[in-house]
Design a protein around this motif. Structure first.
Motif, PDB file in Angstrom:
ATOM      1  N   ILE A 202      -2.112 -65.129  -0.234  1.00 32.93           N
ATOM      2  CA  ILE A 202      -1.016 -64.280  -0.676  1.00 32.93           C
ATOM      3  C   ILE A 202      -1.542 -62.821  -0.916  1.00 32.93           C
ATOM      4  O   ILE A 202      -0.979 -61.905  -0.226  1.00 32.93           O
ATOM      5  N   ALA A 227       1.634 -65.642   4.075  1.00 34.01           N
ATOM      6  CA  ALA A 227       1.793 -65.514   2.607  1.00 34.01           C
ATOM      7  C   ALA A 227       3.351 -66.219   2.580  1.00 34.01           C
ATOM      8  O   ALA A 227       3.158 -66.983   1.497  1.00 34.01           O
ATOM      9  N   LYS A 228       4.099 -66.222   3.333  1.00 34.82           N
ATOM     10  CA  LYS A 228       5.389 -66.596   3.252  1.00 34.82           C
ATOM     11  C   LYS A 228       5.212 -68.429   3.576  1.00 34.82           C
ATOM     12  O   LYS A 228       5.771 -69.114   2.645  1.00 34.82           O
ATOM     13  N   SER A 231       3.911 -69.578   0.154  1.00 32.19           N
ATOM     14  CA  SER A 231       4.858 -69.249  -1.007  1.00 32.19           C
ATOM     15  C   SER A 231       5.752 -70.425  -1.010  1.00 32.19           C
ATOM     16  O   SER A 231       6.171 -71.028  -1.990  1.00 32.19           O
TER      17      SER A 231
END
Length: 420
Positions: A202, A227-228, A231
């Motif tokens: 991330i 990154a999403k 996450s």
């Protein structure tokens, strides 16, 4: 005296680092929950509006603490990078560092008591610590490789594979370490995956986005997508990790013969319940998920409910005398379920830790403040003694004092006879 001061100092260190771990964990989890909620709650701007022209993919109006807030999310990045850009990273790093410190303070510093159960596996201290540390390294490596593989593009299948992997890790650990240590290392493994996502994916991805903008290039959206993904994974990991953080208080779970299966069901329940909230924030109410999660928890509660312990049948002293070859002295000394013998057993097997000044290395004060030195104290905590020593057989810890099944049964007889 030196040993006592060391144990007392370690206990204070335990308290302060645990407090820090809780504070930073709240900050990290709170931020994670908020941003997942925000992602699911923002609404796209009207086509052709000023926000749409600026590249805003969604916005939200909210009121909190007497003020109005208008957060906006850009599809990739704003046209101009702001001077003050906040990075959410130290919450995650501080949580993992304090949690790792807790592993050393609570488990590795006193591995013989906290990690090793000779009835499970005949390990020495360094072997047990090696298993614990190896779990963190192997867990992150396997998870990261799977995410970067073609499987990483199929979220549903990746989730199933990761769940099977975590359950398999729980199975292996419960056959190597004490139940309590096995649980906490499954949690530490998942927590390492979570902080690894922040540190290795991330934040580096966000740095590449920022650097691209600083040199006037158009940021590559792939970094935002990766990154999403990580996450979202962290979001689903959260509830299982939180359960494991508090599991050491509930020996009925980690001390069960099928503790790995219990943990598997609870992890599944946590993920289902979290999925419900994620969908709800996006405007979809699917009650089947929380119902399934609660049903799983209820099934676990029923499955591990303690069974009635069969009391030891009273033995007449005459019978004991005959069995002992006619010795009256042996008959008089035969263990019976009266307070004198119960106090003797508990004094030998339990009070080494549960006393005002514990003699068991690694303990400066009585665990949970429970002292079992006098008859009145034993009667006061009779319910806990019965539950932990007889029903769950979770205490003495790792059976360090070598309590026997006969002694446990005698305590059970004493308790079911009125604990007098």
């Amino acid at each position: 005296m030196d040993a006592l001061l060391v144990s007392y100092g370690v206990e204070w260190l335990n308290l302060l680092v645990r407090w820090l771990h809780l504070i930073t964990g709240i900050a990290w989890i709170g931020a994670s929950f908020y941003f997942v909620w925000l992602d699911n709650s923002i609404r796209p701007p009207k086509p052709g509006s000023d926000l749409a022209k600026k590249g805003v993919s969604g916005e939200l109006w909210a009121v909190h603490g007497g003020g109005f807030y208008n957060p906006q999310k850009y599809l990739v990045a704003p046209a101009e990078l702001p001077d003050d850009l906040h990075w959410f990273k130290w919450e995650a790093y501080a949580t993992w560092l304090s949690g790792f410190a807790m592993l050393f303070i609570v488990y590795y510093f006193n591995a013989s008591a906290m990690m090793i159960n000779k009835d499970v596996a005949d390990l020495n201290t360094w072997q047990a610590i090696g298993v614990g540390l190896g779990t963190l390294v192997v867990g992150w490596t396997v998870y990261d490789v799977l995410c970067r593989s073609p499987l990483g593009k199929r979220e549903g299948l990746l989730g199933i594979v990761m769940y099977v992997f975590i359950v398999a890790a729980a199975f292996v650990l419960t056959h190597l370490l004490s139940g309590r240590a096995a649980y906490i290392h499954v949690g530490a493994m998942i927590g390492t995956m979570m902080v690894g996502n922040v540190l290795m994916v991330i934040i580096p991805g966000q740095r590449k986005l920022v650097e691209a903008m600083r040199v006037g290039k158009s940021p590559d959206p792939i970094y935002g997508k990766k990154a999403k993904q990580r996450s979202v994974h962290n979001n689903y990991f959260t509830l299982p990790v939180l359960f494991i953080m508090i599991s050491n208080h509930y020996g009925m779970t980690y001390n069960h013969p099928y503790s790995w299966l219990i943990l598997a069901a609870i992890i599944a329940a946590g993920a289902l319940i979290r999925h419900f909230f994620n969908l709800r924030h996006a405007g979809r109410v699917s009650l089947g998920y929380p119902i399934a999660g609660v049903a799983l928890l209820l099934a676990v509660a029923i499955a591990i409910a303690p069974k009635p312990v069969q009391p030891v049948a009273p033995v007449a002293k005459a019978d004991v005398a005959v069995a002992a070859g006619g010795s009256t002295a042996a008959a008089a000394a035969a263990p019976t379920a009266d307070m004198a013998h119960i106090q003797e057993i508990i004094g030998q097997r339990c009070a080494t830790c549960h006393s005002a000044q514990p003699t068991q290395p690694g303990f400066a004060t009585a665990p949970a403040g429970v002292m079992l030195q006098t008859a009145d104290q034993i009667r006061q905590h009779a319910d806990k003694v019965y539950q932990q020593a007889v029903q769950l057989k979770a205490m003495p810890l790792a059976n360090l004092t070598h309590i026997t099944d006969e002694e446990r049964a005698l305590i059970g007889t004493w308790y079911t006879s009125g604990a007098k």
